[in-house]
Motif scaffolding. Structure first.
Motif, PDB file in Angstrom:
ATOM      1  N   ARG A 226      -2.139 -21.162   5.022  1.00 39.42           N
ATOM      2  CA  ARG A 226      -1.468 -19.903   5.369  1.00 39.42           C
ATOM      3  C   ARG A 226      -0.390 -20.135   6.422  1.00 39.42           C
TER       4      ARG A 226
ATOM      5  N   GLU B  14       1.544 -11.840   1.365  1.00 40.06           N
ATOM      6  CA  GLU B  14       0.586 -11.388   2.362  1.00 40.06           C
ATOM      7  C   GLU B  14      -0.428 -10.439   1.735  1.00 40.06           C
TER       8      GLU B  14
ATOM      9  N   GLN C  35      -3.069 -12.270   0.001  1.00 45.71           N
ATOM     10  CA  GLN C  35      -4.027 -12.868   0.928  1.00 45.71           C
ATOM     11  C   GLN C  35      -4.935 -11.811   1.560  1.00 45.71           C
TER      12      GLN C  35
END
Length: 705
Positions: A69, A97, A100
């Motif tokens: 990340r 994002e 994730q």
């Protein structure tokens, strides 16, 4: 101290691509084994190395995940730092994002992107979709609220916002959003969406109120038509008619008023109100400009064919033709034929004001130049206008005004039209106003004298019996055109009809003294016929002699000879069989002999003239001899035919060369030649000349060969 040769940037020499020098082929003979292009491509494909792909990375523990990340975020941040304005990078960053499941970071990325370009509505749409997809309803509502506040003219944001509230079942909130949107007065589609929204939930009264606000915001025919159809669908015929009437009062002069009136008329047709529909069509045809009423005329014609009688159908056809003529005269106002047809159409309808309007518009289009060829069609507009006012409208004063204005308009110093002067004068005569007619014709003679005007004016005065006026007019006529043989002849005939022989003779004498005449042969013939009718043969002979001094034409000789052959013949005393009595036989015979000798003398003079002075006119000499022979034969035993027969020529066919306009030979043509007896003595000389001509021709042909 040595200076650095490097300037600090790349020069053109540094950036040049240096290619190796191509190898020079020495042996250009073909190879024993030939390779095709297909073989080359196949070998290249077979020898191609496998694509190098990065290995798949499998993350097995939180440390590796955090490392991945961190590395990915660093890549995106570096990319944003370099191309901050590229919105697609921000979108990919935020979507990563989101993948994730780090929604706060994704929301932060969206907010940072909006700081870069908040006017990009795509960013707002994707941001709001992100919130809705992940069930953050309040966040999504907040995003939509900010979006429509900042970009109220982007309809898509409003539609998405309302759609979200409606999907959530929050109808009052959706209505509130619509109300906020309507304050910005959107286009037609926005209002229609609001109306459909209310109708989905059965709020008819609310939809009606929105329609009222809609036509107030967009007062166009389409808006009123939609409102009326809305009421019609719900069976509110009175309300729909009231809406159409409001629209007709408000938008009668609008550019698209045609569609409104068509919809109104069709509405009345569906309601079986035929007379109302007909009145609407007629009102529309009177208000809508003809250039924009083509569909209106077509629908009206179809309506009358379906519901009307013969008179209504005729009115519709006239309206359609009127539209066609309006289009023609609009394209070319100087096309006077179209104006003629248009005026004829209106005359057939019988509306005086419409006819006058068309004529006034037509005569306002004056020709482009003051040349008669441009005015010849234009002047008939005035003539037709005047005739319409006199015969159909029967308005005498208006007819007089039309003629007066037309005569003022014509540039008489350059050209004039006798027809318009005569029509104006004849109109006054029909009104029994002789003084006005004489005034018009007198002005015509003074301003623009013409043969037709003189002739008609004299004819009018002659019919009225005003001989003195006729004489005065003939004098004016001859002052204007002294060479006009017609005027001289008619003046003399007038005096002769009155028994004024001396006046007639004086006019003829004055006429033949003129140095130039347009048709002298007619004048001389009239004078000679006058003297013969008066049995003044001496004057007749003097006239012939005077004429022969001016011209030696064959017709003059023949006329003179025939006159001598028949002079004083009518005074003979003959019986019923056409023979003289026995006691007058000797006197008749002596007079016949005298006539024969005088006629023969004239023929001999004519023959000698043509023989010596104009020998090339052989055909005229032959015609003279033929007439002479006929005259001698008519005298019977007193005539001497042998004198003429000795002189008769022999006809011979000959050929002569013909040439074109540019002088090139174009062959030969046959013609009749005359050989007279007096030319036979010259025959040997002629044969020598013919032989010389043949020799010359043979020599020319041989030179060409």
């Amino acid at each position: 101290m040595e200076t650095d040769a490097n300037p600090g940037y790349l020069t053109k020499r540094d950036t040049e691509v240096k290619l190796p020098r191509p190898t020079r082929v020495k042996n250009k003979t073909p190879a024993p084994i030939q390779i095709t292009a297909e073989q080359i491509l196949r070998e290249a494909r077979e020898r191609q190395e496998a694509e190098i792909r990065p290995p798949k990375q499998k993350i097995t523990d939180p440390t590796e995940l955090a490392d991945y990340r961190l590395r990915k975020r660093k890549e995106y941040e570096d990319l944003i730092r370099r191309i901050r304005w590229n919105i697609s990078v921000w979108v990919k960053y935020a979507q990563w994002e989101e993948s994730q499941k780090d929604f706060n970071r994704a929301r932060s990325v969206w907010e940072r992107a909006l700081e870069v370009d908040y006017r990009n509505h795509t960013l707002w749409l994707k941001y709001a979709e992100f919130e809705m997809k992940n069930r953050f309803v309040n966040h999504a509502r907040n995003v939509w609220d900010r979006a429509v506040s900042l970009l109220p003219r982007v309809d898509q944001l409003w539609y998405k916002y309302i759609h979200m509230e409606e999907v959530l079942g929050n109808v009052p909130a959706a209505r509130q959003v619509f109300e906020r949107w309507m304050q910005w007065q959107p286009d037609t589609q926005g209002w229609l969406s609001y109306i459909k929204f209310e109708l989905r939930y059965g709020e008819t009264e609310r939809a009606r109120d929105i329609h009222e606000r809609f036509i107030a915001c967009h007062p166009r025919p389409e808006s009123f038509i939609r409102y009326a159809k809305f009421e019609m669908k719900r069976g509110e015929i009175a309300r729909a008619r009231a809406i159409y009437e409001r629209a007709a009062d408000l938008l009668a002069d609008d550019e698209d008023a045609e569609t409104l009136f068509l919809a109104f008329a069709e509405f009345e047709e569906r309601c079986k109100e035929i007379e109302r529909a007909r009145c609407i069509y007629k009102f529309a045809l009177a208000r809508v400009p003809k250039s924009r009423a083509e569909d209106l005329y077509r629908k009206y014609l179809a309506f009358e064919k379906q519901f009307g009688d013969k008179e209504g159908i005729d009115d519709a056809i006239v309206g359609k033709r009127r539209l066609q003529y309006e289009e023609e005269v609009r394209k070319n106002p100087l096309n006077y034929d179209s104006w003629f047809d248009y005026a004829r159409l209106e005359e057939g309808v019988g509306n005086k004001e419409a006819v006058r309007e068309v004529y006034e518009r037509a005569i306002a289009n004056m020709p482009p130049a003051e040349e008669k060829r441009y005015w010849q069609r234009y002047i008939y507009l005035w003539i037709n206008y005047a005739l319409y006012e006199e015969l159909d409208a029967q308005d005498v004063e208006r007819t007089r005004d039309v003629y007066r204005e037309c005569l003022k308009l014509i540039p008489h110093k350059k050209f004039s039209f006798a027809k318009i002067w005569l029509l104006a004068a004849q109109f006054e005569i029909r009104q029994k106003n002789l003084n006005a007619a004489r005034r018009i014709l007198g002005n015509a003679i003074g301003i623009a004298p013409k043969d037709k005007i003189f002739k008609k004016y004299i004819e009018i005065e002659l019919q009225l019996g005003n001989i003195d006026r006729c004489r005065t007019l003939y004098m004016k006529y001859l002052e204007w055109s002294m060479e006009n043989c017609y005027a001289w002849t008619k003046f003399a005939e007038l005096e002769r009809s009155l028994g004024e022989t001396e006046r007639t003779r004086a006019i003829y004498k004055e006429a033949i003294k003129q140095p130039a005449l347009d048709m002298p042969e007619l004048l001389w013939k009239a004078y000679i016929d006058f003297e013969i009718s008066e049995r003044n043969f001496e004057n007749t002979r003097e006239l012939y002699e005077s004429l022969l001094e001016r011209t030696k034409h064959l017709k003059v000789w023949l006329s003179y000879a025939k006159f001598e052959a028949s002079a004083d013949y009518d005074n003979e005393e003959l019986d019923e069989n056409g023979k003289p009595s026995e006691e007058d036989a000797e006197a008749f015979k002596s007079r016949q002999l005298d006539r024969a000798q005088k006629s023969r003398a004239i023929f001999e003079r004519a023959f000698e003239h043509f023989r010596h002075n104009e020998p090339e006119l052989k055909e005229e000499r032959a015609m003279l001899l033929e007439e002479w022979l006929n005259v001698e034969s008519s005298f019977g035993a007193l005539g001497d035919v042998s004198i003429v027969q000795k002189k008769l020529p022999r006809k011979v066919k000959r050929k002569r060369p013909i040439t074109t306009e540019d002088g090139t030979p174009a062959g030969f043509e046959e013609y009749i030649d005359y050989i007279f007896p007096d030319e036979v003595a010259m025959a040997p000389n002629l044969k020598i000349l013919e032989a010389a001509y043949k020799w010359k021709k043979q020599k020319v042909d041989s030179d060409e060969d």
